[in-house]
Design a protein around this motif. Structure first.
Motif, PDB file in Angstrom:
ATOM      1  N   LEU A   1       0.787  -1.051  -0.108  1.00  0.00           N
ATOM      2  CA  LEU A   1       0.006   0.097  -0.087  1.00  0.00           C
ATOM      3  C   LEU A   1       0.877   1.301   0.108  1.00  0.00           C
ATOM      4  O   LEU A   1       0.601   2.101  -0.822  1.00  0.00           O
ATOM      5  CB  LEU A   1      -0.875   0.006   1.247  1.00  0.00           C
ATOM      6  N   LEU A   2       2.084   1.014   0.646  1.00  0.00           N
ATOM      7  CA  LEU A   2       2.986   2.241   0.894  1.00  0.00           C
ATOM      8  C   LEU A   2       3.342   2.715  -0.491  1.00  0.00           C
ATOM      9  O   LEU A   2       3.615   3.777  -1.038  1.00  0.00           O
ATOM     10  CB  LEU A   2       4.069   2.149   2.010  1.00  0.00           C
ATOM     11  N   LEU A   3       3.804   1.777  -1.204  1.00  0.00           N
ATOM     12  CA  LEU A   3       4.433   1.758  -2.423  1.00  0.00           C
ATOM     13  C   LEU A   3       3.613   2.196  -3.537  1.00  0.00           C
ATOM     14  O   LEU A   3       3.748   3.255  -4.312  1.00  0.00           O
ATOM     15  CB  LEU A   3       5.034   0.376  -2.703  1.00  0.00           C
ATOM     16  N   THR A   4       2.407   1.564  -3.413  1.00  0.00           N
ATOM     17  CA  THR A   4       1.452   2.144  -4.487  1.00  0.00           C
ATOM     18  C   THR A   4       0.996   3.680  -3.982  1.00  0.00           C
ATOM     19  O   THR A   4       0.878   4.381  -5.052  1.00  0.00           O
ATOM     20  CB  THR A   4       0.131   1.411  -4.255  1.00  0.00           C
ATOM     21  N   LEU A   5       0.752   4.021  -2.984  1.00  0.00           N
ATOM     22  CA  LEU A   5       0.331   5.456  -2.236  1.00  0.00           C
ATOM     23  C   LEU A   5       1.394   6.364  -2.878  1.00  0.00           C
ATOM     24  O   LEU A   5       1.278   7.534  -3.273  1.00  0.00           O
ATOM     25  CB  LEU A   5       0.208   5.533  -1.070  1.00  0.00           C
ATOM     26  N   GLY A   6       2.878   5.967  -2.536  1.00  0.00           N
ATOM     27  CA  GLY A   6       3.752   6.734  -2.942  1.00  0.00           C
ATOM     28  C   GLY A   6       3.892   6.976  -4.328  1.00  0.00           C
ATOM     29  O   GLY A   6       4.337   8.006  -4.853  1.00  0.00           O
ATOM     30  N   GLY A   7       3.774   6.064  -5.127  1.00  0.00           N
ATOM     31  CA  GLY A   7       3.697   6.248  -6.587  1.00  0.00           C
ATOM     32  C   GLY A   7       2.706   7.291  -7.036  1.00  0.00           C
ATOM     33  O   GLY A   7       2.755   7.769  -7.985  1.00  0.00           O
ATOM     34  N   LEU A   8       1.711   6.932  -6.477  1.00  0.00           N
ATOM     35  CA  LEU A   8       0.227   7.672  -6.812  1.00  0.00           C
ATOM     36  C   LEU A   8       0.550   9.263  -6.483  1.00  0.00           C
ATOM     37  O   LEU A   8       0.112   9.973  -7.387  1.00  0.00           O
ATOM     38  CB  LEU A   8      -0.946   7.252  -6.115  1.00  0.00           C
ATOM     39  N   SER A   9       1.182   9.561  -5.329  1.00  0.00           N
ATOM     40  CA  SER A   9       1.644  10.621  -4.908  1.00  0.00           C
ATOM     41  C   SER A   9       2.481  11.601  -6.146  1.00  0.00           C
ATOM     42  O   SER A   9       2.182  12.910  -6.243  1.00  0.00           O
ATOM     43  CB  SER A   9       2.104  10.809  -3.593  1.00  0.00           C
ATOM     44  N   VAL A  10       3.402  10.930  -6.560  1.00  0.00           N
ATOM     45  CA  VAL A  10       4.185  11.280  -7.683  1.00  0.00           C
ATOM     46  C   VAL A  10       3.462  11.472  -8.563  1.00  0.00           C
ATOM     47  O   VAL A  10       3.475  12.842  -9.690  1.00  0.00           O
ATOM     48  CB  VAL A  10       5.404  10.471  -7.852  1.00  0.00           C
ATOM     49  N   MET A  11       2.530  10.548  -9.196  1.00  0.00           N
ATOM     50  CA  MET A  11       1.882  10.689 -10.407  1.00  0.00           C
ATOM     51  C   MET A  11       0.975  12.120 -10.376  1.00  0.00           C
ATOM     52  O   MET A  11       0.438  12.793 -11.308  1.00  0.00           O
ATOM     53  CB  MET A  11       1.058   9.803 -10.797  1.00  0.00           C
ATOM     54  N   MET A  12       0.383  12.204  -9.133  1.00  0.00           N
ATOM     55  CA  MET A  12      -0.516  13.633  -8.890  1.00  0.00           C
ATOM     56  C   MET A  12       0.112  14.940  -8.742  1.00  0.00           C
ATOM     57  O   MET A  12      -0.291  16.076  -8.599  1.00  0.00           O
ATOM     58  CB  MET A  12      -1.455  13.274  -7.600  1.00  0.00           C
ATOM     59  N   LYS A  13       1.605  14.710  -8.916  1.00  0.00           N
ATOM     60  CA  LYS A  13       2.371  15.863  -8.945  1.00  0.00           C
ATOM     61  C   LYS A  13       1.992  17.069 -10.135  1.00  0.00           C
ATOM     62  O   LYS A  13       1.769  16.610 -10.935  1.00  0.00           O
ATOM     63  CB  LYS A  13       3.918  15.851  -8.906  1.00  0.00           C
ATOM     64  N   PRO A  14       2.012  18.238  -9.609  1.00  0.00           N
ATOM     65  CA  PRO A  14       1.837  19.156 -10.763  1.00  0.00           C
ATOM     66  C   PRO A  14       2.521  19.221 -11.917  1.00  0.00           C
ATOM     67  O   PRO A  14       3.568  18.400 -11.894  1.00  0.00           O
ATOM     68  CB  PRO A  14       1.717  20.428 -10.080  1.00  0.00           C
TER      69      PRO A  14
ATOM     70  N   TRP B   1      11.240  10.693 -16.502  1.00  0.00           N
ATOM     71  CA  TRP B   1      11.626   9.414 -15.738  1.00  0.00           C
ATOM     72  C   TRP B   1      10.974   9.299 -14.371  1.00  0.00           C
ATOM     73  O   TRP B   1      10.859   8.248 -13.830  1.00  0.00           O
ATOM     74  CB  TRP B   1      13.118   9.433 -15.574  1.00  0.00           C
ATOM     75  N   GLU B   2      10.615  10.520 -13.861  1.00  0.00           N
ATOM     76  CA  GLU B   2       9.519  10.351 -12.723  1.00  0.00           C
ATOM     77  C   GLU B   2       8.426   9.664 -12.809  1.00  0.00           C
ATOM     78  O   GLU B   2       7.769   8.787 -12.051  1.00  0.00           O
ATOM     79  CB  GLU B   2       9.362  11.900 -12.209  1.00  0.00           C
ATOM     80  N   THR B   3       7.728   9.726 -14.190  1.00  0.00           N
ATOM     81  CA  THR B   3       6.468   9.014 -14.443  1.00  0.00           C
ATOM     82  C   THR B   3       6.835   7.669 -14.673  1.00  0.00           C
ATOM     83  O   THR B   3       6.128   6.709 -14.127  1.00  0.00           O
ATOM     84  CB  THR B   3       5.887   9.460 -15.811  1.00  0.00           C
ATOM     85  N   PHE B   4       7.982   7.297 -15.243  1.00  0.00           N
ATOM     86  CA  PHE B   4       8.370   5.649 -15.516  1.00  0.00           C
ATOM     87  C   PHE B   4       8.487   5.193 -13.935  1.00  0.00           C
ATOM     88  O   PHE B   4       8.311   4.126 -13.689  1.00  0.00           O
ATOM     89  CB  PHE B   4       9.462   5.638 -16.229  1.00  0.00           C
ATOM     90  N   VAL B   5       9.160   5.884 -13.133  1.00  0.00           N
ATOM     91  CA  VAL B   5       9.576   5.385 -11.656  1.00  0.00           C
ATOM     92  C   VAL B   5       8.374   5.274 -11.030  1.00  0.00           C
ATOM     93  O   VAL B   5       8.090   4.110 -10.256  1.00  0.00           O
ATOM     94  CB  VAL B   5      10.510   6.149 -11.230  1.00  0.00           C
ATOM     95  N   ALA B   6       7.210   6.221 -10.897  1.00  0.00           N
ATOM     96  CA  ALA B   6       6.189   6.294 -10.362  1.00  0.00           C
ATOM     97  C   ALA B   6       5.484   5.009 -10.596  1.00  0.00           C
ATOM     98  O   ALA B   6       4.746   4.164  -9.860  1.00  0.00           O
ATOM     99  CB  ALA B   6       5.489   7.467 -10.469  1.00  0.00           C
ATOM    100  N   LEU B   7       5.020   4.802 -11.799  1.00  0.00           N
ATOM    101  CA  LEU B   7       4.258   3.742 -12.525  1.00  0.00           C
ATOM    102  C   LEU B   7       4.935   2.039 -12.045  1.00  0.00           C
ATOM    103  O   LEU B   7       4.417   1.685 -11.705  1.00  0.00           O
ATOM    104  CB  LEU B   7       4.244   3.739 -14.007  1.00  0.00           C
ATOM    105  N   SER B   8       6.243   2.099 -12.124  1.00  0.00           N
ATOM    106  CA  SER B   8       6.964   0.888 -11.713  1.00  0.00           C
ATOM    107  C   SER B   8       6.766   0.581 -10.297  1.00  0.00           C
ATOM    108  O   SER B   8       6.527  -0.463  -9.965  1.00  0.00           O
ATOM    109  CB  SER B   8       8.630   0.983 -11.993  1.00  0.00           C
TER     110      SER B   8
END
Length: 492
Positions: free
Chosen positions: A216-229, A235-242
């Motif tokens: 859950l923490l990994l998923t929410l962490g990636g989601l917080s990056v994807m919701m970044k303005p 590469w941030e998008t790629f890392v967040a999705l991974s």
């Protein structure tokens, strides 16, 4: 109409007290149905409303708290959303159990041969203690408001009395749960731990919780990056999705670890002679069916909706769903596969002698005659065909229910040639289907068969195997309940 936070909270508290009083003053069946209705409708809506209201009202009404605690809103909202999806399933189980009035069998002795004991209702006791503690905390709010009003938010003081009354009702319910933990053992089977390494199940249970938390923490962490303005690097998008994909994988492994932990903690019935007539439901199937039903039973809805619900809701095997839906009639009992190292969960296992090919047939015949209900999963193996013929020869039609697993029409037709009482093969049978069970066959008093498609989703979504079987088994349960009330017989 006043929709201020204080007025809304007061209405919620008054409604909670009224609903708790109504259910508490009702008899067991009505209480279970009322609580089931509340779990399926009112409480999920309240949780979803709270999940939406926290970020909306936090910054406006409690700015001093919001600045310090806003970073925890996403985990809290995830928890509230998960509970809003989990509660309807528990409500469905409560409503289903409260719907039926099967007469309880005569209680067995507290211990049996070989030091057999009844499994302790540990989870019920823990739940009861937690409910009592929550009630005590709520009951002390009026005293806290009176002694230290400066420590409480503004909305607590005018509602202190209601919060205290609610706490008293919650304490009473905690006491009910603790009493249930003591009395529920009368319905459990005499059994003993299956394995000497049962402690490993507790270790796996802790590991499963850690895996789910990390996922859950990994998923929410990636989601917080994807919701970044805007302005996020590629590469941030790629890392967040991974990271989100990795979180989903770890979470799924945690759920599977929970299932394995339950298998390590499974219990054993030493002998079929320890089972009283009418005290159990017999589950017959080929041992190959165990392999199809041992995995987590995923939500059958297709596409994105099924994927999202499956991420939150799936956590039980198909056999555990079967045991849950049959619980109003009695505990589920099955014969385990000879030589298996780790028993499956759902039905309580027993093991029969394997000295000869026919050594198991006589015990199975006796189990059929003494069972309150017999469930048989169709198959073309020699042993399953013998069980089907013997069940139709010795059992009355209202004590036999057949499951149709993933099989094609040709195999079903081979089985029906040996058992002419089976209905004609439906056109939608297929061996490649992902569902553990495709259909349920029940019989009227004159052996007229009725075939119900279990996982059909058109017009009536089935969230999981439990809710699908509820609809399929309701007519058979009604027939069995009517027969037992009329005759007073619990078996045969």
């Amino acid at each position: 109409m006043d929709l201020s936070p204080v007025s809304v909270l007061r209405m919620v508290l008054i409604s909670a007290v009224a609903m708790l009083a109504l259910t508490g003053l009702s008899e067991r069946r009505v209480r279970q149905q009322l609580l089931g209705l509340l779990f399926q409708t009112v409480y999920p809506l309240l949780l979803l409303g709270l999940m939406i209201a926290i970020p909306w009202l936090g910054d406006r009404e409690f700015p001093q708290w919001w600045q310090q605690w806003w970073i925890y809103v996403v985990p809290l909202a995830t928890l509230l959303g998960g509970m809003a999806l989990w509660l309807p399933q528990q409500g469905a189980r409560l409503s289903w159990s409260g719907y039926w009035e099967f007469r309880e069998p005569e209680p067995a002795p507290a211990t049996g041969a070989g030091g057999l004991t009844r499994p302790r209702q540990t989870r019920l006791r823990v739940l009861g203690l937690l409910v009592v503690l929550a009630g005590l905390a709520a009951a002390t709010v009026p005293l806290l408001v009176q002694q230290r009003p400066d420590l409480t938010p503004d909305w607590v003081e005018p509602n202190g009395f209601l919060i205290g009354v609610t706490g008293m009702f919650v304490i009473l319910y905690g006491g009910r749960v603790l009493r249930l933990a003591r009395t529920r053992q009368a319905r459990e089977l005499l059994s003993s731990p299956m394995r000497d390494d049962g402690w490993l199940g507790s270790v796996l249970w802790v590991a499963a919780w850690l895996c789910c938390l990390v996922g859950l923490l990994l998923t929410l962490g990636g989601l917080s990056v994807m919701m970044k303005p805007v302005g996020r690097a590629w590469w941030e998008t790629f890392v967040a999705l991974s990271v989100m994909i990795l979180g989903g994988f770890v979470f799924t492994q945690g759920r599977r670890t929970f299932l394995r932990a339950r298998r390590h903690r499974a219990r054993l019935i030493a002998s079929h002679r320890h089972l009283n007539a009418g005290s159990f439901v017999l589950y017959l199937r080929s041992f190959e069916a165990d392999e199809r039903q041992k995995a987590l039973h995923e939500v059958p809805l297709p596409g994105m909706q099924g994927g999202l619900l499956g991420f939150v809701l799936s956590g039980r095997s198909a056999e555990e769903h079967i045991a849950d839906v049959l619980a109003p009639v009695g505990p589920l009992v099955a014969v385990g596969a000879p030589g298996e190292r780790l028993p499956h969960v759902g039905a309580v296992r027993m093991y029969l002698p394997s000295s000869s090919d026919e050594a198991w047939q006589e015990p199975v015949r006796r189990l059929m005659q003494r069972s309150r209900l017999t469930m048989l999963t169709l198959g073309s193996s020699e042993g399953t065909m013998w069980e089907l013929a013997e069940a139709m020869r010795t059992l009355p039609p209202h004590r036999l229910i057949l499951f149709v697993p993933a099989m094609d029409r040709a195999e079903y037709q081979r089985i029906s040639q040996e058992s002419p009482r089976l209905p004609a093969a439906p056109t939608w049978l297929a061996s490649y289907r992902r569902e553990a069970l495709q259909a349920v066959i029940t019989f009227a008093e004159d052996w007229t068969p009725t075939l119900t498609h279990v996982m059909e989703t058109r017009g009536n979504p089935r969230w999981n195997l439990f809710t699908a079987l509820v609809l399929a088994l309701k007519p058979a349960f009604a027939t069995l309940e009517s027969y037992e009330k009329r005759t007073g017989r619990l078996s045969g």
